[in-house]
Design a protein around this motif. Structure first.
Motif, short mmCIF file in Angstrom:
data_model
loop_
_atom_site.label_atom_id
_atom_site.label_comp_id
_atom_site.label_asym_id
_atom_site.label_seq_id
_atom_site.Cartn_x
_atom_site.Cartn_y
_atom_site.Cartn_z
N PRO A 1 19.40 13.84 7.48
CA PRO A 1 17.94 13.65 6.87
C PRO A 1 17.16 14.44 5.88
N ASP A 2 16.26 14.14 5.27
CA ASP A 2 15.56 14.97 4.34
C ASP A 2 13.98 15.01 5.17
N LEU A 3 13.85 16.42 5.66
CA LEU A 3 12.55 16.50 6.05
C LEU A 3 11.56 17.13 5.02
N ASN A 4 10.45 16.37 4.69
CA ASN A 4 9.67 16.92 3.55
C ASN A 4 8.35 17.13 4.15
N ILE A 5 7.92 18.32 3.30
CA ILE A 5 6.81 18.91 3.86
C ILE A 5 6.05 19.54 2.80
N SER A 6 4.68 19.45 2.48
CA SER A 6 4.25 20.10 1.25
C SER A 6 2.82 20.56 1.92
N VAL A 7 2.19 21.51 1.09
CA VAL A 7 0.96 22.13 1.51
C VAL A 7 0.00 21.90 0.10
N ALA A 8 -1.17 21.63 0.30
CA ALA A 8 -2.09 21.33 -0.77
C ALA A 8 -2.28 22.58 -1.44
N ASN A 9 -2.26 22.47 -2.90
CA ASN A 9 -2.53 23.55 -3.72
C ASN A 9 -1.65 24.73 -3.60
N ILE B 1 7.72 11.42 -9.52
CA ILE B 1 6.23 10.98 -9.47
C ILE B 1 5.47 11.78 -9.05
N PRO B 2 4.12 11.62 -9.46
CA PRO B 2 3.00 12.66 -8.97
C PRO B 2 3.01 13.09 -7.24
N ALA B 3 3.41 12.22 -6.63
CA ALA B 3 3.57 12.31 -5.20
C ALA B 3 4.55 13.47 -4.66
N GLU B 4 5.49 13.81 -5.53
CA GLU B 4 6.61 14.53 -5.41
C GLU B 4 6.20 16.05 -5.51
N ILE B 5 5.27 16.38 -6.59
CA ILE B 5 4.85 17.47 -7.17
C ILE B 5 4.49 18.37 -5.82
N ASN C 1 0.89 -1.31 -0.12
CA ASN C 1 -0.02 -0.06 0.04
C ASN C 1 0.72 1.30 -0.03
N ASP C 2 2.18 1.19 0.22
CA ASP C 2 3.15 2.26 0.08
C ASP C 2 3.08 2.83 -1.25
N TYR C 3 2.92 2.21 -2.38
CA TYR C 3 2.77 2.56 -3.47
C TYR C 3 1.63 3.12 -4.19
N PRO C 4 1.57 4.34 -4.90
CA PRO C 4 2.75 4.94 -5.68
C PRO C 4 3.19 5.85 -5.23
N GLN C 5 3.04 6.39 -3.76
CA GLN C 5 3.62 7.48 -2.86
C GLN C 5 5.22 7.41 -2.93
N LEU C 6 5.74 6.01 -2.88
CA LEU C 6 7.28 5.87 -2.53
C LEU C 6 7.80 5.76 -3.91
N ARG C 7 8.81 6.48 -4.35
CA ARG C 7 9.51 6.11 -5.67
C ARG C 7 10.30 5.03 -5.51
N VAL C 8 10.22 4.28 -6.47
CA VAL C 8 11.13 3.02 -6.58
C VAL C 8 12.55 3.20 -7.15
N GLY C 9 12.59 3.86 -8.42
CA GLY C 9 13.61 4.39 -9.19
C GLY C 9 14.19 3.42 -10.17
N ASP C 10 14.95 3.76 -11.12
CA ASP C 10 15.10 2.84 -12.29
C ASP C 10 15.90 1.57 -11.91
#
Length: 364
Positions: free
Chosen positions: A160-168, A243-247, A42-51
């Motif tokens: 670490p990479d601390l990731n944060i995003s805001v909708a729209n 991937i779309p989840a990174e936008i 269930n982690d996918y597609p929000q986690l990138r697998v890579g080439d």
């Protein structure tokens, strides 16, 4: 609506009690650990697998991929194991998932004789020199991506990479936030300093990672949807989402590693507060290397760093206002009051024990 994620790099001591790095640790040594860890469909597609297919799980081997004459990797020099969380709408949920993943990793690693230790910079190796030397194809590949030319830094640093995003959030606003976090980076990174060792001994400051890394590598990276939205800078401030989840993701990359994951909760709350804040006006596209180096040497003992850290923390607290996440800032307030970081503790233990490995065994 805010979204949060954490990527945390883990270093290890091996069966002999030595720091497990690329000089005597093979990809297969870490691969056997990752192999035993679970996969969550269930982690996918929000986690990138890579080439290369290395990133199939919440845990993957961090390293430097080697190529022959095509884009198909043939080997990977291993640095450690990275844990990444899925995306959460709540800071504490992201931290809880990281804690669970870390405990699983520690148990499995132990069965192979490896012990996780806190390191933000390799305590023994000052540079990474690929062996065998890079071939023509690899040199050409690296020249195409300026940030990849700093492999000699990222292979000896952990963080670490601390990731944060805001909708729209609009692209313009996203890039503005990236510039803002890059500007205030030297004042907030001392909350995490944990790399006081260099070349087998004590370094003369608190964060050799920050001293060497920041300026050559990004402090903040923001992921945009389209190539035309990129802005040109070295190191990069912007990157096209893979991937779309990174936008729309804002990745803060300048912190040292923490072995108390509650500090990551505090830092995510700080970043959230800085996104909401409208009072702080500082903006830069690339990190101020000299200011980061001053910060790395002196931390909160430097009056300018201390005063600005206090100002930034207050601005974040005010902007969070009645948000329950404001409570998460308390550990940072205490650190600032005491002008202390993890490096101070590590240095103190080193003076008592006289061995870097003995100090590392006291982490986590």
């Amino acid at each position: 609506m805010f979204y949060f994620g954490i990527e945390h790099e883990v270093a290890f001591l091996n069966q002999e009690g030595k720091f497990a790095d690329f000089t005597h640790t093979k990809f297969a040594d870490f691969a056997q650990i990752v192999e035993k860890l679970p996969i969550y469909p269930n982690d996918y597609p929000q986690l990138r697998v890579g080439d290369a297919g290395i990133k199939k799980k919440r845990w993957y081997i961090e390293g430097f991929e080697r190529f022959a004459d095509s884009e198909q990797p043939i080997d990977c020099s291993a640095k450690g194991i990275e844990i990444r969380t899925t995306i959460h709408t709540n800071i504490q949920d992201a931290v809880n998932e990281l804690s669970q993943s870390f405990h699983l990793l520690r148990e499995v690693a132990k069965s192979f004789g490896y012990m996780p230790v806190l390191a933000s910079y390799n305590p023994y190796k000052t540079v990474f020199e690929p062996q065998p030397p890079l071939n023509d194809f690899e040199i050409k590949q690296l020249q195409a991506y300026p940030d990849e030319q700093t492999a000699n830094i990222y292979m000896v640093s952990y963080g670490p990479d601390l990731n944060i995003s805001v909708a729209n959030m609009s692209t313009d606003r996203l890039i503005d936030i990236g510039k803002k976090l890059t500007y205030y980076s030297p004042y907030i990174v001392p909350f995490t300093y944990s790399s006081p060792f260099y070349n087998g001994s004590l370094w003369e400051g608190l964060s050799v990672r920050t001293f060497i890394r920041t300026g050559k590598r990004s402090a903040t990276l923001v992921f945009v949807e389209k190539p035309e939205e990129l802005i040109t800078s070295i190191p990069s401030l912007t990157k096209v989402a893979r991937i779309p989840a990174e936008i729309g993701r804002i990745e803060f990359k300048a912190f040292d590693s923490c072995d108390d994951f509650n500090i990551y909760a505090a830092l995510l709350a700080l970043l959230k507060g800085l996104i909401l804040d409208e009072t702080l006006q500082g903006r830069v596209t690339t990190p101020d290397a000299a200011l980061h180096q001053l910060s790395a040497k002196e931390g909160f003992d430097n009056q300018d760093i201390f005063a600005n850290a206090k100002k930034v923390l207050k601005a974040a607290e005010v902007s969070l206002h009645n948000d329950s996440d404001a409570q998460l800032l308390i550990p940072l307030k205490i650190m600032l009051e005491q002008r202390q970081s993890k490096s101070h503790q590590l240095i103190e233990i080193f003076h008592k024990l006289g061995s870097i490995e003995a100090v590392l065994r006291k982490t986590y």
